[in-house]
Write a protein that holds these residues in place. Structure first.
Motif, PDB file in Angstrom:
ATOM      1  N   LYS A  32       0.819  -1.221   0.000  1.00  0.00           N
ATOM      2  CA  LYS A  32       0.000   0.000   0.000  1.00  0.00           C
ATOM      3  C   LYS A  32       0.848   1.265   0.000  1.00  0.00           C
ATOM      4  N   LEU A  33       2.075   1.156  -0.516  1.00  0.00           N
ATOM      5  CA  LEU A  33       2.963   2.310  -0.608  1.00  0.00           C
ATOM      6  C   LEU A  33       3.183   2.691  -2.061  1.00  0.00           C
ATOM      7  N   VAL A  34       3.222   4.002  -2.305  1.00  0.00           N
ATOM      8  CA  VAL A  34       3.642   4.558  -3.588  1.00  0.00           C
ATOM      9  C   VAL A  34       4.854   5.426  -3.292  1.00  0.00           C
ATOM     10  N   LYS A  35       6.016   5.049  -3.847  1.00  0.00           N
ATOM     11  CA  LYS A  35       7.248   5.763  -3.536  1.00  0.00           C
ATOM     12  C   LYS A  35       7.785   6.427  -4.802  1.00  0.00           C
ATOM     13  N   SER A  48      -1.340   4.395   0.567  1.00  0.00           N
ATOM     14  CA  SER A  48      -2.638   4.133  -0.046  1.00  0.00           C
ATOM     15  C   SER A  48      -3.544   3.400   0.931  1.00  0.00           C
ATOM     16  N   GLU A  49      -4.842   3.539   0.719  1.00  0.00           N
ATOM     17  CA  GLU A  49      -5.797   2.832   1.576  1.00  0.00           C
ATOM     18  C   GLU A  49      -5.892   1.355   1.195  1.00  0.00           C
ATOM     19  N   LYS A  50      -5.609   1.046  -0.070  1.00  0.00           N
ATOM     20  CA  LYS A  50      -5.686  -0.330  -0.559  1.00  0.00           C
ATOM     21  C   LYS A  50      -4.385  -0.681  -1.263  1.00  0.00           C
ATOM     22  N   ARG A  51      -4.227  -1.965  -1.604  1.00  0.00           N
ATOM     23  CA  ARG A  51      -3.067  -2.384  -2.375  1.00  0.00           C
ATOM     24  C   ARG A  51      -3.083  -1.703  -3.741  1.00  0.00           C
ATOM     25  N   VAL A  52      -1.902  -1.362  -4.227  1.00  0.00           N
ATOM     26  CA  VAL A  52      -1.781  -0.611  -5.481  1.00  0.00           C
ATOM     27  C   VAL A  52      -1.488  -1.566  -6.625  1.00  0.00           C
TER      28      VAL A  52
END
Length: 436
Positions: free
Chosen positions: A85-88, A103-107
Protein backbone atom coordinates in the motif's frame (compact mmCIF):
# COMPACT_ATOMS: atom_id res chain seq x y z
CA UNK A 1 -9.57 -9.24 14.17
CA UNK A 2 -10.78 -12.60 15.53
CA UNK A 3 -9.12 -15.93 14.74
CA UNK A 4 -11.60 -16.83 11.97
CA UNK A 5 -11.09 -13.52 10.16
CA UNK A 6 -7.31 -13.77 10.50
CA UNK A 7 -7.18 -17.27 9.03
CA UNK A 8 -9.40 -16.23 6.12
CA UNK A 9 -7.23 -13.21 5.32
CA UNK A 10 -4.04 -15.28 5.54
CA UNK A 11 -5.42 -17.91 3.18
CA UNK A 12 -6.49 -15.30 0.63
CA UNK A 13 -3.20 -13.40 0.71
CA UNK A 14 -1.13 -16.57 0.36
CA UNK A 15 -2.90 -17.46 -2.88
CA UNK A 16 -2.07 -14.07 -4.35
CA UNK A 17 1.40 -13.48 -2.93
CA UNK A 18 3.35 -14.33 -6.06
CA UNK A 19 3.98 -11.21 -8.13
CA UNK A 20 5.85 -11.10 -11.46
CA UNK A 21 9.25 -9.49 -11.79
CA UNK A 22 9.05 -6.15 -13.63
CA UNK A 23 11.51 -4.24 -15.81
CA UNK A 24 11.62 -0.58 -16.90
CA UNK A 25 14.06 1.48 -18.96
CA UNK A 26 14.79 5.16 -18.45
CA UNK A 27 13.48 7.28 -21.40
CA UNK A 28 17.05 8.31 -22.23
CA UNK A 29 18.26 4.76 -21.54
CA UNK A 30 20.39 5.96 -18.64
CA UNK A 31 19.11 3.34 -16.21
CA UNK A 32 17.42 -0.03 -16.20
CA UNK A 33 15.31 -1.04 -13.21
CA UNK A 34 14.07 -4.47 -12.12
CA UNK A 35 11.54 -5.06 -9.35
CA UNK A 36 11.17 -8.51 -7.84
CA UNK A 37 9.30 -9.02 -4.60
CA UNK A 38 9.88 -5.93 -2.47
CA UNK A 39 13.32 -5.33 -4.01
CA UNK A 40 14.23 -2.58 -6.46
CA UNK A 41 17.43 -3.30 -8.40
CA UNK A 42 18.96 -0.55 -10.55
CA UNK A 43 21.89 -0.29 -12.90
CA UNK A 44 23.44 2.79 -14.54
CA UNK A 45 23.88 1.90 -18.22
CA UNK A 46 26.11 4.91 -18.95
CA UNK A 47 28.48 4.67 -15.99
CA UNK A 48 28.34 0.86 -15.96
CA UNK A 49 27.71 0.37 -12.25
CA UNK A 50 24.91 -0.56 -9.89
CA UNK A 51 22.82 2.13 -8.21
CA UNK A 52 21.98 2.35 -4.51
CA UNK A 53 18.68 3.80 -3.33
CA UNK A 54 18.35 6.04 -0.29
CA UNK A 55 15.28 7.14 1.64
CA UNK A 56 15.53 9.93 4.20
CA UNK A 57 11.85 10.91 4.10
CA UNK A 58 11.03 8.99 7.26
CA UNK A 59 8.42 6.94 5.42
CA UNK A 60 8.34 3.15 5.42
CA UNK A 61 10.26 1.08 2.88
CA UNK A 62 8.71 -1.45 0.54
CA UNK A 63 7.91 -4.56 2.54
CA UNK A 64 5.71 -6.53 0.13
CA UNK A 65 5.55 -7.33 -3.57
CA UNK A 66 6.01 -4.39 -5.93
CA UNK A 67 3.26 -4.53 -8.56
CA UNK A 68 4.03 -1.48 -10.69
CA UNK A 69 7.06 0.61 -11.69
CA UNK A 70 7.56 3.34 -14.27
CA UNK A 71 9.72 6.30 -15.23
CA UNK A 72 8.23 9.70 -15.98
CA UNK A 73 8.26 10.83 -19.62
CA UNK A 74 11.18 13.19 -18.94
CA UNK A 75 13.02 10.64 -16.81
CA UNK A 76 13.36 12.86 -13.74
CA UNK A 77 11.06 10.72 -11.61
CA UNK A 78 10.61 7.01 -11.02
CA UNK A 79 7.69 5.50 -9.13
CA UNK A 80 7.22 2.11 -7.47
CA UNK A 81 4.13 0.75 -5.75
CA UNK A 82 2.53 -2.50 -4.69
CA UNK A 83 0.97 -4.78 -2.13
CA UNK A 84 2.36 -2.91 0.88
CA UNK A 85 0.00 0.00 0.00
CA UNK A 86 2.96 2.31 -0.61
CA UNK A 87 3.64 4.56 -3.59
CA UNK A 88 7.25 5.76 -3.54
CA UNK A 89 8.64 8.50 -5.77
CA UNK A 90 12.36 8.61 -6.53
CA UNK A 91 14.41 11.44 -8.04
CA UNK A 92 16.58 9.80 -10.70
CA UNK A 93 19.42 12.34 -10.48
CA UNK A 94 20.26 11.15 -6.94
CA UNK A 95 18.02 8.10 -6.47
CA UNK A 96 16.71 9.56 -3.22
CA UNK A 97 13.10 8.87 -2.28
CA UNK A 98 11.37 12.24 -2.39
CA UNK A 99 7.87 11.19 -1.45
CA UNK A 100 6.08 8.21 0.13
CA UNK A 101 2.31 8.04 -0.33
CA UNK A 102 0.30 5.64 1.80
CA UNK A 103 -2.64 4.13 -0.05
CA UNK A 104 -5.80 2.83 1.58
CA UNK A 105 -5.69 -0.33 -0.56
CA UNK A 106 -3.07 -2.38 -2.38
CA UNK A 107 -1.78 -0.61 -5.48
CA UNK A 108 -2.06 -2.27 -8.89
CA UNK A 109 -0.94 0.37 -11.43
CA UNK A 110 0.90 3.71 -11.55
CA UNK A 111 1.58 6.51 -14.02
CA UNK A 112 3.28 9.90 -14.07
CA UNK A 113 1.91 12.81 -16.11
CA UNK A 114 4.11 13.89 -19.01
CA UNK A 115 4.94 17.22 -17.36
CA UNK A 116 5.95 15.50 -14.11
CA UNK A 117 3.37 17.48 -12.12
CA UNK A 118 1.15 14.58 -11.10
CA UNK A 119 1.44 10.93 -10.12
CA UNK A 120 -1.61 8.71 -10.46
CA UNK A 121 -2.11 5.27 -9.02
CA UNK A 122 -4.89 2.70 -8.95
CA UNK A 123 -5.89 0.47 -6.06
CA UNK A 124 -7.60 -2.91 -5.80
CA UNK A 125 -10.93 -1.28 -5.00
CA UNK A 126 -11.01 0.24 -8.49
CA UNK A 127 -10.18 3.84 -7.61
CA UNK A 128 -7.60 5.98 -9.40
CA UNK A 129 -5.93 8.51 -7.09
CA UNK A 130 -3.89 11.57 -8.00
CA UNK A 131 -1.21 13.50 -6.14
CA UNK A 132 0.19 16.83 -7.31
CA UNK A 133 3.94 17.44 -7.13
CA UNK A 134 6.20 20.37 -7.69
CA UNK A 135 8.38 20.24 -10.79
CA UNK A 136 11.05 18.03 -9.22
CA UNK A 137 8.80 15.93 -7.01
CA UNK A 138 10.08 17.87 -3.97
CA UNK A 139 8.70 16.31 -0.81
CA UNK A 140 8.94 19.51 1.23
CA UNK A 141 6.63 21.33 -1.16
CA UNK A 142 3.94 18.67 -0.90
CA UNK A 143 4.46 17.32 2.61
CA UNK A 144 1.03 18.46 3.79
CA UNK A 145 -0.84 17.24 0.71
CA UNK A 146 -2.65 14.00 0.22
CA UNK A 147 -3.75 12.00 -2.79
CA UNK A 148 -7.36 12.53 -3.85
CA UNK A 149 -9.63 10.25 -5.90
CA UNK A 150 -9.74 11.09 -9.61
CA UNK A 151 -12.03 8.39 -11.02
CA UNK A 152 -13.35 4.93 -10.26
CA UNK A 153 -14.15 1.59 -11.89
CA UNK A 154 -16.74 0.54 -9.32
CA UNK A 155 -15.10 -2.25 -7.34
CA UNK A 156 -13.21 -3.70 -10.31
CA UNK A 157 -9.44 -4.20 -10.05
CA UNK A 158 -7.64 -1.74 -12.32
CA UNK A 159 -4.87 -3.54 -14.15
CA UNK A 160 -3.18 -0.78 -16.17
CA UNK A 161 -2.90 3.03 -16.31
CA UNK A 162 -1.49 4.99 -19.26
CA UNK A 163 -1.48 8.62 -20.31
CA UNK A 164 -1.99 9.42 -24.00
CA UNK A 165 0.96 10.76 -26.07
CA UNK A 166 -0.51 14.29 -26.07
CA UNK A 167 -1.19 14.17 -22.32
CA UNK A 168 -4.90 14.88 -22.78
CA UNK A 169 -6.30 11.53 -21.67
CA UNK A 170 -5.75 9.00 -18.92
CA UNK A 171 -6.60 5.43 -19.90
CA UNK A 172 -7.51 2.79 -17.33
CA UNK A 173 -8.22 -0.91 -17.87
CA UNK A 174 -9.82 -3.41 -15.50
CA UNK A 175 -10.52 -7.08 -14.92
CA UNK A 176 -14.15 -6.65 -16.05
CA UNK A 177 -13.14 -6.35 -19.72
CA UNK A 178 -13.39 -2.53 -19.81
CA UNK A 179 -11.02 0.17 -21.06
CA UNK A 180 -12.01 3.68 -20.01
CA UNK A 181 -10.74 6.84 -21.71
CA UNK A 182 -10.98 9.86 -19.42
CA UNK A 183 -10.12 13.49 -20.13
CA UNK A 184 -7.08 14.51 -18.08
CA UNK A 185 -8.11 18.02 -16.95
CA UNK A 186 -5.67 20.91 -16.88
CA UNK A 187 -6.34 21.32 -13.18
CA UNK A 188 -7.22 17.78 -12.08
CA UNK A 189 -7.49 18.71 -8.41
CA UNK A 190 -10.16 21.34 -9.10
CA UNK A 191 -12.01 20.31 -12.26
CA UNK A 192 -14.36 17.36 -12.64
CA UNK A 193 -13.13 14.60 -14.94
CA UNK A 194 -15.04 13.79 -18.13
CA UNK A 195 -15.32 10.37 -19.78
CA UNK A 196 -14.29 10.51 -23.44
CA UNK A 197 -15.16 6.93 -24.41
CA UNK A 198 -15.09 3.25 -23.52
CA UNK A 199 -13.22 0.65 -25.56
CA UNK A 200 -15.38 -2.47 -25.27
CA UNK A 201 -14.77 -5.75 -27.05
CA UNK A 202 -12.49 -7.94 -24.95
CA UNK A 203 -14.15 -11.06 -23.61
CA UNK A 204 -11.87 -11.48 -20.59
CA UNK A 205 -9.90 -9.24 -18.24
CA UNK A 206 -7.74 -6.53 -19.83
CA UNK A 207 -4.19 -6.96 -18.58
CA UNK A 208 -2.04 -4.30 -20.29
CA UNK A 209 -2.08 -1.15 -22.45
CA UNK A 210 0.35 0.64 -24.75
CA UNK A 211 0.18 3.61 -27.14
CA UNK A 212 1.59 3.83 -30.65
CA UNK A 213 1.84 6.98 -32.78
CA UNK A 214 3.59 8.30 -35.89
CA UNK A 215 4.31 11.70 -37.48
CA UNK A 216 1.14 11.32 -39.58
CA UNK A 217 -0.91 10.07 -36.63
CA UNK A 218 0.38 12.17 -33.74
CA UNK A 219 -2.54 11.30 -31.47
CA UNK A 220 -1.83 7.64 -32.10
CA UNK A 221 -3.77 4.49 -31.41
CA UNK A 222 -4.17 2.36 -28.30
CA UNK A 223 -3.10 -1.28 -27.95
CA UNK A 224 -4.58 -3.60 -25.35
CA UNK A 225 -3.81 -7.16 -24.26
CA UNK A 226 -6.18 -9.49 -22.47
CA UNK A 227 -6.90 -12.84 -20.92
CA UNK A 228 -8.88 -13.64 -24.07
CA UNK A 229 -5.57 -14.25 -25.90
CA UNK A 230 -5.89 -11.21 -28.17
CA UNK A 231 -4.14 -7.91 -28.77
CA UNK A 232 -6.52 -5.23 -29.99
CA UNK A 233 -6.00 -1.90 -31.76
CA UNK A 234 -8.29 1.00 -30.87
CA UNK A 235 -9.20 4.49 -31.97
CA UNK A 236 -9.37 5.43 -28.32
CA UNK A 237 -11.05 8.80 -28.81
CA UNK A 238 -14.14 7.23 -30.33
CA UNK A 239 -13.81 3.85 -28.61
CA UNK A 240 -13.83 2.18 -32.03
CA UNK A 241 -12.15 -1.22 -32.40
CA UNK A 242 -9.86 -1.10 -35.45
CA UNK A 243 -8.31 -4.57 -35.51
CA UNK A 244 -7.80 -7.73 -33.47
CA UNK A 245 -4.76 -10.00 -33.53
CA UNK A 246 -5.41 -13.51 -32.20
CA UNK A 247 -2.02 -13.94 -30.55
CA UNK A 248 -3.07 -17.11 -28.74
CA UNK A 249 -3.82 -18.72 -32.07
CA UNK A 250 -0.56 -17.41 -33.58
CA UNK A 251 1.33 -18.97 -30.68
CA UNK A 252 -0.42 -22.30 -31.19
CA UNK A 253 -2.33 -22.15 -27.89
CA UNK A 254 -5.80 -21.68 -29.39
CA UNK A 255 -7.35 -23.79 -32.08
CA UNK A 256 -10.27 -22.68 -34.22
CA UNK A 257 -12.80 -23.54 -31.50
CA UNK A 258 -11.38 -23.30 -27.99
CA UNK A 259 -8.42 -22.67 -25.73
CA UNK A 260 -6.49 -25.75 -24.69
CA UNK A 261 -6.89 -26.48 -20.99
CA UNK A 262 -3.23 -27.07 -20.14
CA UNK A 263 -1.96 -23.67 -21.28
CA UNK A 264 -2.78 -20.09 -20.38
CA UNK A 265 -2.47 -17.72 -23.37
CA UNK A 266 -2.97 -14.61 -21.27
CA UNK A 267 -1.30 -11.51 -22.71
CA UNK A 268 0.75 -10.29 -19.75
CA UNK A 269 2.65 -7.34 -21.22
CA UNK A 270 2.78 -5.17 -24.34
CA UNK A 271 5.55 -2.75 -25.24
CA UNK A 272 5.68 -0.87 -28.52
CA UNK A 273 8.14 1.33 -30.31
CA UNK A 274 6.44 4.75 -30.40
CA UNK A 275 6.12 4.65 -34.21
CA UNK A 276 4.39 1.27 -34.13
CA UNK A 277 7.06 -0.36 -36.29
CA UNK A 278 7.36 -3.09 -33.68
CA UNK A 279 5.03 -4.29 -30.94
CA UNK A 280 6.45 -6.81 -28.45
CA UNK A 281 3.97 -9.11 -26.70
CA UNK A 282 4.54 -11.39 -23.70
CA UNK A 283 2.15 -14.33 -23.29
CA UNK A 284 1.90 -16.28 -20.07
CA UNK A 285 2.64 -19.74 -21.50
CA UNK A 286 4.98 -18.67 -24.32
CA UNK A 287 8.71 -19.26 -23.89
CA UNK A 288 9.60 -16.19 -25.93
CA UNK A 289 8.28 -12.90 -27.26
CA UNK A 290 5.82 -12.36 -30.09
CA UNK A 291 6.52 -9.46 -32.46
CA UNK A 292 3.69 -7.60 -34.21
CA UNK A 293 3.53 -4.49 -36.38
CA UNK A 294 0.98 -1.69 -36.41
CA UNK A 295 0.23 -0.43 -39.91
CA UNK A 296 -1.09 3.11 -39.50
CA UNK A 297 -2.32 3.63 -43.04
CA UNK A 298 -4.61 0.59 -42.94
CA UNK A 299 -5.19 0.70 -39.16
CA UNK A 300 -4.29 -2.95 -38.76
CA UNK A 301 -2.09 -5.24 -36.69
CA UNK A 302 -0.23 -8.12 -38.19
CA UNK A 303 2.03 -10.88 -36.93
CA UNK A 304 5.75 -10.74 -37.75
CA UNK A 305 7.60 -13.39 -35.78
CA UNK A 306 7.96 -15.23 -32.48
CA UNK A 307 11.42 -15.05 -30.91
CA UNK A 308 11.80 -18.22 -28.86
CA UNK A 309 13.99 -18.56 -25.78
CA UNK A 310 14.97 -21.57 -23.68
CA UNK A 311 12.02 -23.75 -22.75
CA UNK A 312 11.71 -22.58 -19.14
CA UNK A 313 12.06 -18.84 -19.84
CA UNK A 314 8.62 -17.21 -19.97
CA UNK A 315 8.87 -13.38 -19.85
CA UNK A 316 6.99 -11.57 -17.11
CA UNK A 317 7.77 -8.00 -18.24
CA UNK A 318 9.23 -6.16 -21.24
CA UNK A 319 11.15 -2.93 -21.82
CA UNK A 320 12.11 -1.40 -25.16
CA UNK A 321 15.22 0.60 -25.99
CA UNK A 322 14.15 2.78 -28.96
CA UNK A 323 17.58 4.15 -29.88
CA UNK A 324 19.44 0.85 -29.62
CA UNK A 325 16.49 -1.11 -31.02
CA UNK A 326 16.78 -3.64 -28.21
CA UNK A 327 14.12 -5.45 -26.24
CA UNK A 328 14.81 -6.10 -22.55
CA UNK A 329 13.04 -9.10 -21.06
CA UNK A 330 12.79 -10.28 -17.46
CA UNK A 331 11.41 -13.40 -15.82
CA UNK A 332 11.01 -13.79 -12.09
CA UNK A 333 8.60 -13.92 -9.19
CA UNK A 334 8.29 -12.75 -5.61
CA UNK A 335 8.56 -15.23 -2.73
CA UNK A 336 10.58 -17.68 -4.84
CA UNK A 337 14.22 -17.33 -3.71
CA UNK A 338 17.11 -19.14 -5.30
CA UNK A 339 17.69 -22.62 -3.85
CA UNK A 340 19.94 -22.36 -0.80
CA UNK A 341 19.63 -18.56 -0.77
CA UNK A 342 17.30 -15.86 0.51
CA UNK A 343 17.84 -13.77 -2.61
CA UNK A 344 14.91 -13.57 -5.02
CA UNK A 345 15.60 -14.85 -8.49
CA UNK A 346 15.14 -12.91 -11.73
CA UNK A 347 16.52 -13.63 -15.18
CA UNK A 348 17.24 -10.88 -17.72
CA UNK A 349 17.60 -11.35 -21.48
CA UNK A 350 18.20 -8.77 -24.21
CA UNK A 351 17.03 -9.20 -27.80
CA UNK A 352 19.03 -7.16 -30.31
CA UNK A 353 18.96 -6.52 -34.06
CA UNK A 354 15.40 -5.18 -34.03
CA UNK A 355 16.33 -2.22 -36.26
CA UNK A 356 17.47 -4.55 -39.06
CA UNK A 357 14.49 -6.83 -38.47
CA UNK A 358 12.03 -3.92 -38.88
CA UNK A 359 13.60 -3.04 -42.25
CA UNK A 360 13.89 -6.65 -43.45
CA UNK A 361 11.52 -8.82 -41.40
CA UNK A 362 12.05 -11.81 -43.68
CA UNK A 363 15.82 -11.54 -43.94
CA UNK A 364 17.28 -10.44 -40.59
CA UNK A 365 16.22 -12.32 -37.47
CA UNK A 366 16.49 -10.72 -34.01
CA UNK A 367 19.36 -12.02 -31.87
CA UNK A 368 19.21 -13.05 -28.21
CA UNK A 369 22.42 -11.66 -26.76
CA UNK A 370 24.78 -13.85 -24.77
CA UNK A 371 25.32 -12.73 -21.18
CA UNK A 372 28.71 -11.19 -21.93
CA UNK A 373 27.21 -9.11 -24.77
CA UNK A 374 24.37 -7.59 -22.73
CA UNK A 375 24.83 -3.82 -22.16
CA UNK A 376 26.53 -3.54 -18.77
CA UNK A 377 27.78 -7.12 -19.05
CA UNK A 378 28.17 -9.41 -16.07
CA UNK A 379 28.08 -6.51 -13.58
CA UNK A 380 24.57 -5.64 -14.73
CA UNK A 381 23.38 -9.24 -14.58
CA UNK A 382 24.81 -9.77 -11.08
CA UNK A 383 22.91 -6.70 -9.89
CA UNK A 384 19.58 -7.37 -11.59
CA UNK A 385 19.34 -11.15 -11.50
CA UNK A 386 20.64 -12.66 -8.31
CA UNK A 387 22.76 -15.80 -8.16
CA UNK A 388 21.66 -19.32 -9.03
CA UNK A 389 23.42 -22.62 -9.51
CA UNK A 390 23.26 -23.26 -13.27
CA UNK A 391 22.33 -26.90 -12.67
CA UNK A 392 19.17 -25.79 -10.82
CA UNK A 393 18.15 -22.94 -13.14
CA UNK A 394 15.79 -24.96 -15.36
CA UNK A 395 13.83 -26.38 -12.40
CA UNK A 396 13.64 -23.01 -10.64
CA UNK A 397 12.41 -21.14 -13.72
CA UNK A 398 9.79 -23.83 -14.37
CA UNK A 399 8.53 -23.46 -10.79
CA UNK A 400 8.43 -19.69 -11.28
CA UNK A 401 6.28 -20.00 -14.41
CA UNK A 402 3.85 -22.34 -12.65
CA UNK A 403 3.50 -20.07 -9.60
CA UNK A 404 2.90 -16.99 -11.73
CA UNK A 405 0.22 -18.73 -13.76
CA UNK A 406 -1.72 -19.53 -10.58
CA UNK A 407 -1.15 -16.03 -9.23
CA UNK A 408 -2.53 -14.32 -12.35
CA UNK A 409 -5.62 -16.51 -12.16
CA UNK A 410 -6.16 -15.65 -8.49
CA UNK A 411 -5.62 -11.93 -9.04
CA UNK A 412 -7.81 -11.31 -12.07
CA UNK A 413 -10.47 -14.03 -12.06
CA UNK A 414 -13.38 -13.15 -9.81
CA UNK A 415 -13.78 -15.45 -6.83
CA UNK A 416 -17.03 -17.12 -5.84
CA UNK A 417 -17.84 -17.13 -2.13
CA UNK A 418 -20.39 -19.01 -0.09
CA UNK A 419 -23.08 -16.98 1.67
CA UNK A 420 -21.35 -17.58 5.02
CA UNK A 421 -18.00 -16.38 3.73
CA UNK A 422 -19.55 -13.29 2.12
CA UNK A 423 -21.02 -12.29 5.48
CA UNK A 424 -17.67 -12.82 7.18
CA UNK A 425 -15.93 -10.66 4.57
CA UNK A 426 -18.51 -7.89 5.07
CA UNK A 427 -17.93 -7.89 8.83
CA UNK A 428 -14.16 -7.60 8.36
CA UNK A 429 -14.25 -4.70 5.88
CA UNK A 430 -12.19 -1.72 7.02
CA UNK A 431 -14.96 0.82 6.41
CA UNK A 432 -17.40 -1.21 8.54
CA UNK A 433 -14.82 -1.42 11.36
CA UNK A 434 -14.27 2.35 11.29
CA UNK A 435 -18.01 3.03 11.59
CA UNK A 436 -18.25 0.69 14.58
Amino acid sequence: MDEEEASMEAAESSSMDVAPALIALHPLETYVAVAVGSELRLFDLQEKHSVSLSDNTGGPSHSDAIRAICFGAKGRLFVSAGDDKLVKLWATDSWHCVRTICSEKRVTAVSISHDGQFVTYADKFGVVWIMDLDEDGNSEAVADKKAIPLLGHYCSIITSLEISPDGRFIVSADRDFKIRITMFPGKPLKLAHEIQSFCLGHTDFVSCLSFVCSPDYSEGFLLSGSGDATVRLWDYKSGCLLDTCEVGEKAGFVDSKEIEKEVSPVVTNIHAFPDGSLVAVAIQSLNGVMLLKCEFSTKTLYFLKTVYMEGSFIPTSLGLSPSAKQLWVVMGASNLPSPGSTQLLARVRVISGLDHFVLKPHGCDPIILEDEDVPGGEDLLRKLQGSLDASKEEVTLAATASALKASMHNLLIKKQYSAEKRELRKRSRNDRKQKQ
